[in-house]
Design an enzyme around this catalytic site. Sequence first.
Site, PDB file in Angstrom:
ATOM      1  NE  ARG A 165      -3.768  -2.098   0.087  1.00  0.00           N
ATOM      2  CZ  ARG A 165      -3.341  -3.270  -0.393  1.00  0.00           C
ATOM      3  NH1 ARG A 165      -2.174  -3.373  -1.006  1.00  0.00           N
ATOM      4  NH2 ARG A 165      -4.085  -4.334  -0.300  1.00  0.00           N
ATOM      5  CB  SER A 249      -9.065  -1.210   4.442  1.00  0.00           C
ATOM      6  OG  SER A 249      -9.540  -2.439   3.954  1.00  0.00           O
ATOM      7  CD  GLU A 350      -5.938   1.060   2.286  1.00  0.00           C
ATOM      8  OE1 GLU A 350      -5.773   0.023   2.943  1.00  0.00           O
ATOM      9  OE2 GLU A 350      -6.644   1.134   1.273  1.00  0.00           O
TER      10      GLU A 350
HETATM   11  C1  FAD Z   1     -15.613   0.055  -1.107  1.00  0.00           C
HETATM   12  C2  FAD Z   1     -14.125   0.272  -1.317  1.00  0.00           C
HETATM   13  C3  FAD Z   1     -13.287  -0.811  -1.461  1.00  0.00           C
HETATM   14  C4  FAD Z   1     -11.913  -0.627  -1.658  1.00  0.00           C
HETATM   15  N1  FAD Z   1     -11.116  -1.716  -1.798  1.00  0.00           N
HETATM   16  C5  FAD Z   1      -9.789  -1.565  -1.990  1.00  0.00           C
HETATM   17  C6  FAD Z   1      -8.937  -2.701  -2.132  1.00  0.00           C
HETATM   18  O1  FAD Z   1      -9.390  -3.835  -2.115  1.00  0.00           O
HETATM   19  N2  FAD Z   1      -7.613  -2.483  -2.298  1.00  0.00           N
HETATM   20  C7  FAD Z   1      -7.080  -1.241  -2.355  1.00  0.00           C
HETATM   21  O2  FAD Z   1      -5.864  -1.116  -2.510  1.00  0.00           O
HETATM   22  N3  FAD Z   1      -7.859  -0.142  -2.229  1.00  0.00           N
HETATM   23  C8  FAD Z   1      -9.189  -0.270  -2.048  1.00  0.00           C
HETATM   24  N4  FAD Z   1      -9.990   0.837  -1.897  1.00  0.00           N
HETATM   25  C9  FAD Z   1      -9.376   2.174  -1.900  1.00  0.00           C
HETATM   26  C10 FAD Z   1      -9.456   2.899  -3.274  1.00  0.00           C
HETATM   27  O3  FAD Z   1     -10.513   2.416  -4.054  1.00  0.00           O
HETATM   28  C11 FAD Z   1      -8.169   2.769  -4.081  1.00  0.00           C
HETATM   29  O4  FAD Z   1      -7.090   3.296  -3.357  1.00  0.00           O
HETATM   30  C12 FAD Z   1      -8.263   3.505  -5.427  1.00  0.00           C
HETATM   31  O5  FAD Z   1      -7.137   3.237  -6.212  1.00  0.00           O
HETATM   32  C13 FAD Z   1      -8.427   5.009  -5.277  1.00  0.00           C
HETATM   33  O6  FAD Z   1      -8.748   5.524  -6.558  1.00  0.00           O
HETATM   34  P1  FAD Z   1      -9.440   6.923  -6.752  1.00  0.00           P
HETATM   35  O7  FAD Z   1      -9.390   7.241  -8.199  1.00  0.00           O
HETATM   36  O8  FAD Z   1     -10.782   6.908  -6.133  1.00  0.00           O
HETATM   37  O9  FAD Z   1      -8.452   7.868  -5.958  1.00  0.00           O
HETATM   38  P2  FAD Z   1      -8.814   9.138  -5.074  1.00  0.00           P
HETATM   39  O10 FAD Z   1      -9.475   8.710  -3.828  1.00  0.00           O
HETATM   40  O11 FAD Z   1      -9.498  10.154  -5.875  1.00  0.00           O
HETATM   41  O12 FAD Z   1      -7.350   9.648  -4.715  1.00  0.00           O
HETATM   42  C14 FAD Z   1      -6.515   8.919  -3.847  1.00  0.00           C
HETATM   43  C15 FAD Z   1      -5.122   9.557  -3.835  1.00  0.00           C
HETATM   44  O13 FAD Z   1      -4.546   9.429  -5.123  1.00  0.00           O
HETATM   45  C16 FAD Z   1      -4.222  10.719  -5.656  1.00  0.00           C
HETATM   46  N5  FAD Z   1      -4.497  10.656  -7.087  1.00  0.00           N
HETATM   47  C17 FAD Z   1      -5.614  10.210  -7.698  1.00  0.00           C
HETATM   48  N6  FAD Z   1      -5.466  10.262  -9.035  1.00  0.00           N
HETATM   49  C18 FAD Z   1      -4.243  10.785  -9.263  1.00  0.00           C
HETATM   50  C19 FAD Z   1      -3.490  11.113 -10.431  1.00  0.00           C
HETATM   51  N7  FAD Z   1      -3.979  10.923 -11.652  1.00  0.00           N
HETATM   52  N8  FAD Z   1      -2.251  11.656 -10.261  1.00  0.00           N
HETATM   53  C20 FAD Z   1      -1.735  11.866  -9.035  1.00  0.00           C
HETATM   54  N9  FAD Z   1      -2.385  11.584  -7.907  1.00  0.00           N
HETATM   55  C21 FAD Z   1      -3.615  11.040  -8.019  1.00  0.00           C
HETATM   56  C22 FAD Z   1      -5.117  11.694  -4.916  1.00  0.00           C
HETATM   57  O14 FAD Z   1      -4.559  12.997  -4.915  1.00  0.00           O
HETATM   58  C23 FAD Z   1      -5.142  11.066  -3.548  1.00  0.00           C
HETATM   59  O15 FAD Z   1      -3.953  11.398  -2.886  1.00  0.00           O
HETATM   60  C24 FAD Z   1     -11.366   0.689  -1.700  1.00  0.00           C
HETATM   61  C25 FAD Z   1     -12.231   1.790  -1.547  1.00  0.00           C
HETATM   62  C26 FAD Z   1     -13.595   1.584  -1.357  1.00  0.00           C
HETATM   63  C27 FAD Z   1     -14.508   2.770  -1.206  1.00  0.00           C
END
Ligand code: FAD
Length: 360
Positions: A165, A249, A350
Amino acid sequence: MIPIQENIPLAGHTTIRLGGPARYFIHCSTVPEIHEAIAFAREQRLRVQVLGGGSNMVFPDEGFPGVVMRVGLRGIDEQEKDGRMHVRVAAGELWDDVVALFITRGLRGIECLSGIPGYVGATPIQNVGAYGQEVAETIVAVEALERETGESVTFANSECGFAYRQSRFKQDDADRYIITSVTYELDTGGRPEIRYPELQKLIESTVDFNNLPSGAPALGAVRSTVLALRRRKSMVIDPEDPNSVSVGSFFMNPVLSEEEFRRLQARWEERRGAGPIPVFPAPQGNKVPAAWLVEQAGFQKGFRKGGAGISANHALAIINCGGTSTDVLSLARDIRARVREEFGIELVPEPVIVPAWNDR
Ligand SMILES: Cc1cc2nc3c(=O)[nH]c(=O)nc-3n(C[C@H](O)[C@H](O)[C@H](O)COP(=O)(O)OP(=O)(O)OC[C@H]3O[C@@H](n4cnc5c(N)ncnc54)[C@H](O)[C@@H]3O)c2cc1C
């Protein structure tokens, strides 16, 4: 001129449905639009917060007094190299749509990561992982723009600092780059490798897995089994499921050294804890499930405090039950304090917890 929206509630752009208004909200569909948004923020002397799908972020109730930039770049290109597919995916593609597409094309390597919400651009940030797979296993390149200079940079896998992570983009270089695309290297027609016992058990009880043809049929079976497991735990976004109003998480699983693990065992025995401590070997030590620590510290599934609670289906998911970011962060603080008190272990959140102040 790129459209710049003002005072946009961030609750509508996050899976935990929290966060006050963004002073400015800019959706960038092209790289020149990203440059334009950065120039605008610089002129206004405002901080930029990059946003993907908002599934791993907690914004403050006060909102964000700067520019929230959503990276919405689209596009997928494929190239075959030495019998393997190199697929370059733009940062704004939806991750789970990409997983589904790769599976129908018979491409192996990310099938266990089905159902994770969010965009492709965020996958390297915390090296997303689930059910025994991580994106670091398949990423070959990450393309990004350096915010300060506007220059484009390409990182090879070995330069991304991937760990459990973690990556350079979340640690030393947090907020330094805007990821524009990620290239994954995938096997064509490969047989999925199942490393997670819970997944293995369910797949074998539902299909004749060993006799399924390699490629799309076997990969598809992995995907549907992972999705079924995730649904049971409210770990897929479902507007009908109040237990999925979360960021997934909330805490990472602590990885303990031998010495730290011995101390945990001593504390557990002192408390006359029943049964062994669940532990999994990890490259840097012993990984102890944070969900187990949370429950043993007295926070059961379904626990409520004010407008926040713990999912009825997963002890590690803090959910918004009609409350505020303050409620969620207060419950997270209570959990950390009790786990520290009971076990001497510091749980690390996380998600990205965005501060309210404008520091520029
Ligand atoms: C129901 C649920 C289940 C999940 N299960 C998992 C799992 O099994 N495993 C896991 O690892 N995670 C899990 N997650 C966490 C999450 O989905 C992941 O971390 C996902 O990759 C975040 O993507 P996002 O586009 O929503 O990022 P955001 O939440 O929009 O951003 C997260 C971070 O990434 C940065 N960021 C986003 N896009 C960019 C970009 N293009 N350039 C630079 N920085 C950027 C943001 O600034 C922020 O710091 C879960 C979340 C939920 C709600």
